[in-house]
Each structure stands twice: as C-alpha cells, then as structure tokens.
Design an enzyme around this catalytic site. Structure first.
Site, short mmCIF file in Angstrom:
data_model
loop_
_atom_site.label_atom_id
_atom_site.label_comp_id
_atom_site.label_asym_id
_atom_site.label_seq_id
_atom_site.Cartn_x
_atom_site.Cartn_y
_atom_site.Cartn_z
CG HIS A 1 -1.64 1.28 1.43
ND1 HIS A 1 -2.57 1.79 0.54
CD2 HIS A 1 -1.55 2.20 2.43
CE1 HIS A 1 -3.02 2.96 0.98
NE2 HIS A 1 -2.42 3.23 2.13
CG ASP B 1 -1.18 1.77 -5.03
OD1 ASP B 1 -0.96 1.81 -6.26
OD2 ASP B 1 -2.29 2.04 -4.54
#
Length: 111
Positions: free
Chosen positions: A77, A80
């Site tokens: 995450h 990203d």
C-alpha cells in the site's frame, strides 16, 4: 510483520501524504495565478517524495541482500501510494508550466 517494515511503510505513507498536501496547495496557488508559490509547493512535494523513495529503496536493497521480511500488504500500500502521488506531482509540474505560459500569453495580449 516486523517493526522495520511497519515503520518504513508508515514513513513512506506519511511523506507521500505530506507531498499530496503540498500538491493540493500548489493547485490552489495556480488558481490564484501565484506561480512562485505554486512552484515552491511543487518543490516541497518533490522533496517529500524523495524521502519516501529513499526509504522504499533501502527496503528493496535490504531484501535483495537477503534481509527480506516477506510480503506485507501495508508496504505494498505504501509503494502504491508513493507511485500514485509521484504521478500527481508530474501532473502538477506540467500544470504549473501550462498555466504560467497561458498567463504570460494573456498578459501580452492585454497590453
């Protein structure tokens, strides 16, 4: 998941989030035709993303040297988030250039 991965992921997310806030402020300055401050905010965002990217690079290098800690959804995450905000930064840079050029052209026409 170990503390090193959690700390790295959270540092990436925090720095990238701070960069996103700077980008938002840059957009606000663009709308006010204050390109000097917009450019300053873009630079500040870039500096934050450089910090986040260094943390990511250190983690990748550690894994390449056999110090891997396994898959982490939180770290994924964070990566990203970093890449998404890097794209936003690239767009902001271009918008500053475009609106600055348009403003200059309009100013010349008004004279």
């Amino acid at each position: 998941m170990n503390d090193k991965v959690v700390n790295a992921a959270m540092s990436i997310i925090i720095n990238a989030g701070d960069a996103r806030n700077c980008i938002k402020e840059a957009m606000d300055f663009i709308s006010l035709r204050d390109f000097k401050h917009a450019e300053e905010k873009v630079k500040e965002a870039n500096d934050k993303l450089i910090l986040a990217h260094k943390i990511q690079t250190n983690m990748i290098q550690a894994e390449a040297q056999g110090e891997g800690s396994g898959y982490s959804l939180l770290f994924t995450h964070a990566q990203d988030t970093l890449m998404t905000i890097k794209s936003e930064l690239n767009i902001a840079r271009e918008l500053v250039k475009i609106f600055k050029a348009l403003d200059e052209r309009i100013s010349k026409l008004e004279k």
